[in-house]
Design an enzyme around this catalytic site. Sequence first.
Site, short mmCIF file in Angstrom:
data_model
loop_
_atom_site.label_atom_id
_atom_site.label_comp_id
_atom_site.label_asym_id
_atom_site.label_seq_id
_atom_site.Cartn_x
_atom_site.Cartn_y
_atom_site.Cartn_z
N LYS A 1 10.49 -12.85 12.23
CA LYS A 1 9.98 -11.81 13.32
C LYS A 1 10.96 -10.48 13.35
CE LYS A 1 6.81 -14.41 15.59
NZ LYS A 1 5.43 -13.64 14.84
N ARG B 1 -2.04 -21.50 11.98
CA ARG B 1 -3.03 -21.66 11.55
C ARG B 1 -3.04 -23.34 10.94
NH1 ARG B 1 -3.80 -16.30 8.38
NH2 ARG B 1 -2.81 -15.13 10.02
#
Length: 512
Positions: A286, A360
């Site tokens: 990130k 996910r």
Amino acid sequence: MTALTLSTAAAPGLRADAIVIGVAKGANGPSVAPGAEAVDKAYDGRLAGVLETLGASGAEGEVTKLPAPSGFKAPVVVAVGLGAEPEKDAGFDPEALRRAAGAAARALAGAKKAAFALPLAEAADAGVVAEGVLLGAYSFDAYKESAKEAKGARAKANGKAPLAEAALLGGKPRDKAYKAAIERAAAVAEELNRARDLVNTPPNDLDPEAFAAVAQAAAKEHGIKVQVLDEKALTKGGYGGILGVGAGSASGPRLVKLSYTSPKAKKSLAFVGKGITYDSGGISLKPAGHNETMKCDMAGAAAVFAAVVAAARLGLEVNVTGWLALAENMPSGSATRPGDVLRMYSGKTVEVLNTDAEGRLVLADALWAASQDKPDAIIDVATLTGAMMLALGSRTYGIMANDDAFRSAVHEAAEESGEPAWPMPLPEHLRKGMDSPTADIANMGERMGGGLVAGLFLREFVGEGITWAHLDIAGPAFNEGGPFGYTPKGGTGTAVRTLVRVAELAAAGELG
């Protein structure tokens, strides 16, 4: 947690630090809400005018303090805004009552006792006011040194402890419905606040193993069956998604299964939570400025954990299983790389194009595991995509499902619980963007509609014929702004109340 009592006492004679009343926003200025008649009378019926002079309008969440009238045993009156005055013969919106009670409880930090003279037309009103008080009084100070020094005293890190006791005036202490309403509020609020604590706990103290230990302790306390799969068991079982996400961390992943069963249950539900105890993004790191709050990436698992425990405490006549998919997503020499292919628990292969789309992956394994029990419905909860925040903002979560009626039922449960949510579609044309030349599916698709793409990915791992909904709580799970209503800064406990309400509806045979 703040102690709750129901009281038939009159406001003037009650010994307390403050009397809380409601003020509505009327067409011609503020108006005193029902429940505060005795207080208004003590001001010779001119309380609304006094409040207006002080600048109060009755706007939602507005708090105005003024000296109590002569003869009152409480020294202060706290007037809290309820928003727009309801239509004739209509009661106040439950969420307005909940938020007003929360704002007042927050404003009364440091007080030993407050009497809440808010509108209580029925038992349900007592429940929402109690819930607002308990959620609004929340504080997290476990890491404040001054709080440790003041252990056992009222002083805390900010100089004020949470409100110690709240008496709900107009309540009926001997009425079963009123007692049940505040008992429910206490159970749900206590577990929701536990979820907030978990979200707020620094990641160096809450890795997957530590989270699993918290779940084990709570399960033992409340008669919930628990199973924890460690790295060895996950490897043996073929949980490639959870293992792949956790591969770069020194803290191994876990899959926790919590099972609450009722001998009278006719329905079964499975709740699945994303539990990334810290999300650096992995190899797809990130950017600076996006890491500082990533301890909150396990908020979905915290919500699922809290909801299962609350269902057990309430003795709901429904079987509820919670799955906590726990991992820490870190970059290292052993981390999963963009381009790697993982074989999931379902047997499908996934090409990992972005290691920051890790939620996910752990959910996919947990969803397939939950599907093996063939529940009547599955709901997963996750701080899944920034795209959902762009779509719905920071206070509303998105709901996707493989069944429109179920999506509507979950949406109604959320709104009824006071959790803003919005139904979202799963457009079939977006599925093609996840086609991979190497694997069965890729973990990324089209950039536009990224929140919906994530929902489509998860749908691939739900067992055939099982009703499923996906809650993307990325926006409201962590409040980076100032507190409002009963919502604190930091972890919010979003989705706990929705899940509990869904379980209650299933127990009553009313879930779509």
